[in-house]
Design an enzyme around this catalytic site. Structure first.
Site, PDB file in Angstrom:
ATOM      1  N   LYS A  41       0.843  -1.207   0.000  1.00  0.00           N
ATOM      2  CA  LYS A  41       0.000   0.000   0.000  1.00  0.00           C
ATOM      3  C   LYS A  41       0.874   1.251   0.000  1.00  0.00           C
ATOM      4  CE  LYS A  41      -0.344   0.139   5.052  1.00  0.00           C
ATOM      5  NZ  LYS A  41      -1.193  -0.215   6.211  1.00  0.00           N
ATOM      6  N   ARG A 138     -10.416   1.432  15.409  1.00  0.00           N
ATOM      7  CA  ARG A 138     -10.377   2.123  14.124  1.00  0.00           C
ATOM      8  C   ARG A 138     -11.398   1.431  13.230  1.00  0.00           C
ATOM      9  NH1 ARG A 138      -4.469   2.558  11.415  1.00  0.00           N
ATOM     10  NH2 ARG A 138      -5.019   0.395  11.037  1.00  0.00           N
ATOM     11  N   TYR A 259      17.259  29.987   7.950  1.00  0.00           N
ATOM     12  CA  TYR A 259      16.029  30.737   8.266  1.00  0.00           C
ATOM     13  C   TYR A 259      15.783  30.752   9.769  1.00  0.00           C
ATOM     14  CZ  TYR A 259      14.579  30.826   3.360  1.00  0.00           C
ATOM     15  OH  TYR A 259      14.495  31.058   2.014  1.00  0.00           O
ATOM     16  N   MET A 307      13.583  24.677   1.769  1.00  0.00           N
ATOM     17  CA  MET A 307      12.847  23.950   0.742  1.00  0.00           C
ATOM     18  C   MET A 307      13.758  23.041  -0.086  1.00  0.00           C
ATOM     19  SD  MET A 307      10.553  25.418  -2.412  1.00  0.00           S
ATOM     20  CE  MET A 307       9.119  25.894  -1.482  1.00  0.00           C
TER      21      MET A 307
HETATM   22  C1  LIG Z   1      -0.424  -1.289   6.838  1.00  0.00           C
HETATM   23  C2  LIG Z   1      -0.978  -2.504   7.454  1.00  0.00           C
HETATM   24  C3  LIG Z   1      -0.133  -3.565   7.819  1.00  0.00           C
HETATM   25  C4  LIG Z   1       1.376  -3.484   7.727  1.00  0.00           C
HETATM   26  O1  LIG Z   1       1.855  -2.908   8.931  1.00  0.00           O
HETATM   27  P1  LIG Z   1       3.419  -2.722   9.204  1.00  0.00           P
HETATM   28  O2  LIG Z   1       3.483  -2.109  10.559  1.00  0.00           O
HETATM   29  O3  LIG Z   1       3.933  -1.797   8.159  1.00  0.00           O
HETATM   30  O4  LIG Z   1       4.018  -4.075   9.122  1.00  0.00           O
HETATM   31  C5  LIG Z   1      -0.723  -4.716   8.294  1.00  0.00           C
HETATM   32  N1  LIG Z   1      -2.064  -4.821   8.433  1.00  0.00           N
HETATM   33  C6  LIG Z   1      -2.902  -3.812   8.118  1.00  0.00           C
HETATM   34  C7  LIG Z   1      -4.360  -3.983   8.302  1.00  0.00           C
HETATM   35  C8  LIG Z   1      -2.385  -2.619   7.630  1.00  0.00           C
HETATM   36  O5  LIG Z   1      -3.218  -1.625   7.302  1.00  0.00           O
END
Ligand SMILES: *Cc1c(COP(=O)(O)O)cnc(C)c1O
Length: 368
Positions: A41, A138, A259, A307
């Site tokens: 992802k 969640r 800055y 930047m």
């Molecule tokens: C992103 C995600 C993972 C991977 O988690 P990591 O901490 O990067 O290993 C596993 N399960 C779900 C449901 C996720 O959204």
């Protein structure tokens, strides 16, 4: 791929498919008997979805991501393994793709089940991950909402169901036992497959692996733990952010840098200006003292990140002039700096640094 020489500004992000593969193999080794979703992802945590998919095409048990259209693109590129939609479908319009492209989909709320019931037929196979909320709070069903989900599931007799949950504090003191207890209470006499573990659980809680694990961050060579380095875990960095020194200043004691003048030079300092700034994805909130490496030696940033540039202390690296190689994180010509150390100094995590690398940074693919 374009030759590096095509780009005049020296910043590069190097991606090493071989490291992603080695880290995937470590996840396999650590979860004997389980199958492994490679989590790709968020553009493979900034490493490039296709780079990660191509690195693991021959060996991943499955790929996990978020968007239906990305899952469909993988299928159309001849990825034959299971593909998991980690947040499930976002509307009824996604059901057709789930069915046609045989996507495995999380169901975390009743609406998703209703869309699937309305949009699929009993003769069409369906693979579902029923998500239980065991304390992350969640996504997922609770003791209150699970009975309704089970009722709806009866209207999807073709569905093959895996039970899943996600741990909130696997990397912390509270651990996972309290969530596992809730999981068992919710699951009752469930005998089907389970999916429980992200990277932290894979590496620290072998009793909670289940049948399919879901490693993300460890594939990319960063540690899920604040108290254990990626190297100690046997992980290899898959991303190196590299650039070069483009200017050197000799600064007198009492002068300020950058800055806001947030850094005052305590004694005469040889200061290097590096072609890397927050528009490249380097965190602006990284304070003076954030580690980096120049010409094979470790040093620290001074002053605010701008930047397009940041400054570092070259007082102890007299050989480093304009053109000297710099490693912002990872392992490169400039030296080695674990991304987790940069993240800790900047008050964030490697996940965020990886995802933030800007599109303007040219990618160099390491040998695969
Ligand atoms: C992103 C995600 C993972 C991977 O988690 P990591 O901490 O990067 O290993 C596993 N399960 C779900 C449901 C996720 O959204």
């Amino acid at each position: 791929m374009m030759r590096s020489a095509t780009y005049s500004r020296p910043i590069r992000v190097h991606i090493a498919p071989a490291a992603i593969r080695a880290n995937y193999r470590l996840a396999k080794q650590r979860t004997p008997g389980a199958r492994v979703w490679a989590v790709v992802k968020a553009n493979a945590y900034g490493h490039g979805q296709w780079r990660a998919v191509d690195a693991l095409r021959g060996e991943a048990d499955g790929f996990a991501l978020l968007e239906c259209e990305n899952a469909v693109a993988l299928r159309e590129a001849d990825v034959s393994q299971p593909i998991l939609l980690l947040e499930g479908i976002f509307s009824a319009a996604d059901v057709a793709a789930v069915v046609e492209y045989r996507l495995t989909t999380v169901v975390h709320c009743a609406e998703q089940l209703e869309w699937l019931i309305a949009g699929s037929r009993p003769e069409q196979p369906l693979a579902l991950y029923l998500k239980l909320n065991t304390g992350m709070n969640r996504l997922g069903f609770t003791a209150v909402t699970l009975p309704r989900a089970m009722e709806l599931l009866r209207r999807l007799p073709q569905a093959e169901v895996t039970l899943m949950t996600h741990f909130a504090e696997a990397d912390g003191e509270r651990g996972i036992a309290w969530q596992l207890e809730r999981f068992r209470a919710l699951a009752g006499d469930w005998r089907g497959p389970l999916s429980l573990a992200n990277s932290a659980v894979i590496l620290r809680h072998p009793a909670a692996h289940g049948d399919w694990v879901r490693p993300g961050i460890m594939l990319y060579g960063a540690s899920p733990f604040a108290d254990q380095s990626a190297a100690a875990l046997g992980l290899r960095p898959a991303m190196t952010l590299a650039s070069r020194v483009i200017a050197v200043q000799e600064i007198e004691a009492g002068e300020r840098v950058g800055y806001g003048g947030t850094f005052t030079v305590p004694r005469r300092m040889r200061l290097g200006v590096v072609a890397c700034g927050y528009a490249d994805g380097y965190p602006r909130h990284a304070p003076s003292g954030t580690p980096l490496a120049v010409a094979g030696r470790r040093t620290v940033t001074v002053g605010r990140v701008s930047m397009d540039m940041l400054a570092c202390d070259l007082s102890d690296i007299p050989a480093a002039g304009p053109g000297a190689p710099v490693t912002l994180w990872g392992e490169g010509e400039g030296g080695a700096v674990p991304v987790d150390e940069v993240a800790a100094a900047a008050g964030t995590i490697a996940y965020e640094l990886f995802c933030a690398v800007a599109p303007r940074v040219p990618v160099v693919l390491g040998e695969s």
